[in-house]
Scaffold this active site. Sequence first.
Site, PDB file in Angstrom:
ATOM      1  CB  SER A  51      -0.970   0.002   1.183  1.00 38.39           C
ATOM      2  OG  SER A  51      -2.080  -0.824   0.908  1.00 38.39           O
ATOM      3  CE  LYS A  54      -4.591   1.786  -1.011  1.00 37.63           C
ATOM      4  NZ  LYS A  54      -3.899   0.554  -0.579  1.00 37.63           N
ATOM      5  CB  SER A 111      -4.517   1.821   3.469  1.00 36.28           C
ATOM      6  OG  SER A 111      -3.629   1.409   2.454  1.00 36.28           O
TER       7      SER A 111
END
Length: 280
Positions: A51, A54, A111
């Site tokens: 993640s 992101k 997230s």
Amino acid sequence: MIAMATLFAPVSPAVAASPLGGPRFAAVLMDADTSEILYAEQATAIRHPASITKVMTLYIVFDALDTGRLRLDDRVVMSSRAVNQRPSKLGLGVSQSLSVEEAISVVAVKSANDVAVALAEKVGGSEENFARLMTAKARQLGMRQTVFANASGLPDPAHFTSAQDIAILSAAMIRNHPDRYRCFSEQSYSYGRLRLANHNKLLGVVRGLDGIKTGFTNDSGFTLTASAIRDGRRLIAVVLGSPSGWQRDRDITMLLNTGFTALDIRRNGGTEDMPALLAA
């Protein structure tokens, strides 16, 4: 510099005894102001970012806001593709929507993979096209080991990066989007009746730490890019491939604290030895 095992190789006794490390471990400590690498282990080895991806997703969104192609009150509509993403997710249904401003905080704090994909579709028309924009931006920023295949960081063999590239991206986020960067420091975010807690448990714990992004998949291990500022100096620490969230957080904390100690030694006329300081 502490010797580390190669990717997926058995851990040698020297590695096992070192203060950082593991078979997939990669780390970088960077001075955000000068781009000097203060410490590196497997810095350019290919890794899966999970993640942390992101950070680039939101970088592209912030660019679109800065150029006026996107507004904070624009609506982000959930497609079936977005809704069907694996957790972590917000859980909206098909055709439900939220504002760009809300989506940014949900992605930064929760997230949420579903919202990251919906944002990608909003900006790029499709997630595939958005991923091409992400990779093009990576090259523009000087990220040489990175290719993005999606906006979420969910596993894909064609989606990879390096610890050094993530440090470059993190520094660029702080430098080029200083006001919007603040979303990464939110310890929680309220969306309707939901209170979303940030996965970055070092916020409010490590002095001066104000971001940035955690991640985990089975392919990536536990990942984190973090930044802290003390006495007007900012450091960025990246850990990829840690075997546990606890060890990832410990190693990030150690890297940042040791880095600031090294800067103090240097400022007082001494010569720092990062590996020795980490092993102390």
